[in-house]
Structure formats: C-alpha cells, structure tokens
Write an enzyme that holds these catalytic residues in place. Structure first.
Site, PDB file in Angstrom:
ATOM      1  N   TYR A  62     -14.987   1.057  10.365  1.00 46.52           N
ATOM      2  CA  TYR A  62     -13.997   1.046   9.778  1.00 46.52           C
ATOM      3  C   TYR A  62     -13.282   1.325  11.344  1.00 46.52           C
ATOM      4  O   TYR A  62     -11.975   1.212  12.040  1.00 46.52           O
ATOM      5  CB  TYR A  62     -13.516   1.890   8.548  1.00 46.52           C
ATOM      6  CG  TYR A  62     -11.921   2.298   8.539  1.00 46.52           C
ATOM      7  CD1 TYR A  62     -10.705   0.893   8.395  1.00 46.52           C
ATOM      8  CD2 TYR A  62     -12.248   3.680   9.005  1.00 46.52           C
ATOM      9  CE1 TYR A  62      -9.308   1.865   8.233  1.00 46.52           C
ATOM     10  CE2 TYR A  62      -9.732   3.711   8.956  1.00 46.52           C
ATOM     11  CZ  TYR A  62      -9.300   2.951   8.635  1.00 46.52           C
ATOM     12  OH  TYR A  62      -7.837   3.399   9.222  1.00 46.52           O
TER      13      TYR A  62
ATOM     14  N   SER B 279      -5.810   5.438  13.550  1.00 45.71           N
ATOM     15  CA  SER B 279      -6.717   6.244  12.023  1.00 45.71           C
ATOM     16  C   SER B 279      -7.301   7.784  13.133  1.00 45.71           C
ATOM     17  O   SER B 279      -8.000   7.586  14.039  1.00 45.71           O
ATOM     18  CB  SER B 279      -7.488   5.325  11.453  1.00 45.71           C
ATOM     19  OG  SER B 279      -8.093   6.534  11.256  1.00 45.71           O
TER      20      SER B 279
ATOM     21  N   ASP C  91      -1.571 -14.032   5.403  1.00 44.32           N
ATOM     22  CA  ASP C  91      -2.566 -12.916   5.265  1.00 44.32           C
ATOM     23  C   ASP C  91      -2.770 -12.746   6.688  1.00 44.32           C
ATOM     24  O   ASP C  91      -2.476 -13.548   7.861  1.00 44.32           O
ATOM     25  CB  ASP C  91      -3.584 -14.122   4.416  1.00 44.32           C
ATOM     26  CG  ASP C  91      -4.678 -13.748   4.351  1.00 44.32           C
ATOM     27  OD1 ASP C  91      -5.381 -12.443   5.127  1.00 44.32           O
ATOM     28  OD2 ASP C  91      -5.471 -13.477   2.848  1.00 44.32           O
TER      29      ASP C  91
ATOM     30  N   GLY D 197       0.902  -0.992  -0.308  1.00 43.70           N
ATOM     31  CA  GLY D 197       0.122  -0.047  -0.109  1.00 43.70           C
ATOM     32  C   GLY D 197       1.038   1.533   0.268  1.00 43.70           C
ATOM     33  O   GLY D 197       1.979   1.464  -0.352  1.00 43.70           O
TER      34      GLY D 197
ATOM     35  N   TYR E 127     -16.396  -8.133   7.683  1.00 44.21           N
ATOM     36  CA  TYR E 127     -14.725  -8.816   7.161  1.00 44.21           C
ATOM     37  C   TYR E 127     -13.881  -7.159   7.481  1.00 44.21           C
ATOM     38  O   TYR E 127     -12.635  -7.429   8.075  1.00 44.21           O
ATOM     39  CB  TYR E 127     -15.118  -8.304   5.416  1.00 44.21           C
ATOM     40  CG  TYR E 127     -13.318  -8.393   4.840  1.00 44.21           C
ATOM     41  CD1 TYR E 127     -12.849  -9.018   4.767  1.00 44.21           C
ATOM     42  CD2 TYR E 127     -12.769  -7.229   4.139  1.00 44.21           C
ATOM     43  CE1 TYR E 127     -11.655  -9.623   3.597  1.00 44.21           C
ATOM     44  CE2 TYR E 127     -12.031  -7.121   3.609  1.00 44.21           C
ATOM     45  CZ  TYR E 127     -10.829  -8.719   3.591  1.00 44.21           C
ATOM     46  OH  TYR E 127     -10.260  -8.336   3.563  1.00 44.21           O
TER      47      TYR E 127
ATOM     48  N   GLU F 191      -9.879   8.451  11.676  1.00 46.12           N
ATOM     49  CA  GLU F 191     -11.558   8.102  12.539  1.00 46.12           C
ATOM     50  C   GLU F 191     -11.988   8.197  13.216  1.00 46.12           C
ATOM     51  O   GLU F 191     -13.184   7.632  12.925  1.00 46.12           O
ATOM     52  CB  GLU F 191     -11.578   7.092  11.163  1.00 46.12           C
ATOM     53  CG  GLU F 191     -11.178   7.845   9.573  1.00 46.12           C
ATOM     54  CD  GLU F 191     -12.648   8.496   9.310  1.00 46.12           C
ATOM     55  OE1 GLU F 191     -13.703   8.223   9.876  1.00 46.12           O
ATOM     56  OE2 GLU F 191     -12.559   9.291   8.619  1.00 46.12           O
TER      57      GLU F 191
END
Length: 379
Positions: A198, A174, A107, A55, A144, A176
């Site tokens: 999120y 974050s 993962d 990313g 998810y 957020e």
C-alpha cells in the site's frame, strides 16, 4: 491504516435507476434522463468529482462541498449490493430539481470509463480518494493494490490530459509512504521509505502527481494525510475495531477483542476536519504538497485506554494479542508536522485525541442500541 472500504449497508432510498451510467456497458440507465435538465439548472455552480465517495473521507468531503454550494459527482463501482450507506443522509432523488449530488457507475481501473466520465461531467475539481486502502490486506493482494492504489492515479491524470480538462486535481497521499521513518517528525521534505505494498503504491501515485504537475502545468496537489478516524471508519480498521468492540462489550454482546501490535504509534486526527484541508489545497493559486496531521503521536495501547476508559472498563480485561494481525514489515512510529498547511492554508486540527476516541465510542454505543435484535455473542 489508509482509507476505509465502502460501507456495504444498502441505502433505504437508493435504487439502480438513481445512478447515472458512466461507462458504455451501463448506457440506457434511467438515471440519464434527468442529467441534461439538471446540468442546465446547476451550470452556475462549481462542479467536483470524487472517487471513493462512498468511503469515510469521500462522504465527509461530499458533505463539505455541498455545504459550499458545489454540484458533487461521485464514482461508484457496480455491485449487486449497495455501498452508499454513508451518503444516505445527503442523497436526493436525481429527479428532484435541486439535487446536487450525482452518482455514476464507473471504475478507477478502467481508463476508457474515466475518459467518458470526465467528458460527461466536466468537473472544476477532481478529488482522487479511491483506493484499496487497508495496509495489512495489501500484503495479501499486492498486485491489485498496486493497480488500484497506484496506477489509478495516472489513469485519472492521463484522462484529464487527454480530455484537455482544465480542472484542479487532489491526490490522497498517505503517511504510510514514510514507513521506516527517516526523521521525526515527518514533513513534506522527509524521504519516503514505504513498508507495505500500500505504501509503495502511494509513493508511485505521489510522484506521478508531481510529474504531471511539472510536465504539463497541471494544478495537481498531494495531501499527505496522517491517520484520520471517525465513526464512519471501516470496521476492520484498528480504531473502529476498538470502539465497536467497546460498545459491544459494554452491552454484553462480546467478551474479547483480538488485535496485533499494541505499541505501534500513529498521529490520529478527525477525518471530518481533514477534508477541509483537501479543499483548501485546490483553492490556492499554485499547486503544492502538504502534510495534514495533528503533531501528536499515540500508541494503539493509548487508544485502548481512552476508548475502554470512557465507559469505565479496563482494556486489559478484554484485549488479547493475535500475531496473525501483525504486518510482515511494521511501521513503528508516525508523527506529522503540518506547519506548512497551518501557515499557507490556515488549516489546523480542532479535535483532540481523547475527544476523538470518545466521540467514536459514543457513536458505536448508539449504533448498538439501535439494533436491539443483534444479540449474537462474538469473541
């Protein structure tokens, strides 16, 4: 407005054999053969493990750590297409004797895989950046998002504890998490009030990091990063969506840009500078939590003015509001106070809001020019 999705563009020099197998299902990869030799040659270097290495933040952090002579390992998900485009310029074939960037299939939703990777890599520092990080999309896939954005953090922390790994841990928290802000500006002591799946998942990840730090004495720190952008930002995130549209409109490839709430205000900084703050947190004697921000807030409308104005266009001639892009619960204002990071870490932002908009537009103009065959008209 969290971390970007991996870039799906294939890297020209990478093949499946370049990736070291991390999980049992991938054992026998050709990438395994050179691992012991490489480890012997590079054992004197500090070793870092990055989740989300493909990313925006992961690629900048990998660059930063390589420049500081680290051996860098990254976890990538197995896929039929490559997502390593942001790493191509720093990647070397693992058979090259001085290759210090290693990629491993794995993962963050697989606990056993994480344990095996930690045993195999034995990192000194772990930077957990991987997540489902698109805020608007988190409303569509909340379960998810909770799994990979929230529970993945405790999977890694528990894997570190189980392997008795004496490594330092960074959690990508974050802004957020503040959501419906309880004070302006937001500091490390501001109560959280998330307004999205999120944000809620990030709150869990934040507190489980604090819990493992206090319960087990782990050197685990949270970096509460406010919005940070760059030319590597995912194309579905609002700033990159804008700058890409500016470049295409200027080239005559696009006429309209459809966006959601133009009055939402964010504290926008340059991602390349923010990864230094991540590293600085793990160099401290004691772990702690830090806000990383510019201390300025600007609306989406202001970003439009700066980006379109840079090429002599008026955004009002090209931008239309589409309510489909509004969030079910909006975050109206975010602005961070990074005084603690400035005082204790010696970190401060260097790129201004206007400079950020210009450098992103310039990068997208260059990208459009590099693809002269892309003449398809889009709305």
């Amino acid at each position: 407005m969290g971390e970007p999705e991996p870039n799906p563009d294939p890297g020209p020099d990478l093949t499946p054999a370049d990736f070291t197998a991390g999980c049992p299902a991938e054992s026998g990869s050709e990438g395994d053969s050179s691992a012991p030799r490489l480890a012997a040659k590079l054992q004197h270097l500090k070793r870092a493990l990055i989740t989300g290495i493909t990313g925006q933040d992961g690629s900048y952090l990998a660059e930063f750590l390589l420049a500081k002579d680290y051996e860098v390992h990254g976890i990538i998900r197995r896929a039929s297409t490559f997502n390593t485009g942001r790493l191509d310029h720093i990647y070397k074939d693992p058979h090259v004797h001085d290759a210090r960037l290693r990629l491993h299939y794995g993962d963050i939703a697989d606990s056993s895989c994480l344990v095996k990777l930690l045993y195999q890599i034995q990192p000194d520092e772990v930077y957990h950046l991987g997540a489902q990080s698109h805020v608007r999309v988190s409303f569509d896939i909340p379960e998810y998002t909770g799994d990979v954005t929230g529970l993945a953090t405790v999977r890694i922390l528990e894997a570190m504890r189980e392997t008795k790994l004496n490594a330092r841990f960074y959690q990508a928290s974050s802004s957020e998490m503040y959501g419906k802000v309880q004070e302006v500006p937001q500091t490390e002591k501001t109560p959280f009030y998330p307004r999205s799946p999120y944000g809620a998942a990030k709150v869990y990840a934040y507190w489980i990091t604090v819990n493992y730090r206090e319960s087990y004495g782990m050197h685990a720190s949270n970096g509460i990063l406010f919005n940070h952008e760059s030319p590597r930002r995912g194309e579905t995130f609002v700033t990159r969506k804008i700058t890409r549209a500016v470049a295409r409109i200027k080239a005559g490839l696009q006429h309209k840009l459809f966006l959601g709430n133009l009055d939402a205000k964010r504290d926008w900084g340059y991602a390349k500078e923010y990864v230094e703050a991540m590293w600085l947190m793990l160099q401290q004697d004691n772990p702690d939590d830090y806000v990383v921000a510019t201390g300025e807030t600007h609306s989406v409308r202001e970003f439009l003015e700066a980006a379109f104005g840079h090429v002599g266009l008026d955004y009002r001639d090209h931008v239309e509001v589409d309510e489909r892009y509004f969030r079910p619960a909006e975050v109206d204002l975010l602005i961070g106070d990074a005084s603690k990071a400035r005082t204790r870490l010696g970190w401060k932002p260097r790129t201004t809001f206007a400079e950020l908009a210009r450098l992103m537009v310039d990068a997208d103009i260059e990208a459009v020019a590099a693809k002269p065959g892309d003449r398809g008209d889009q709305p």
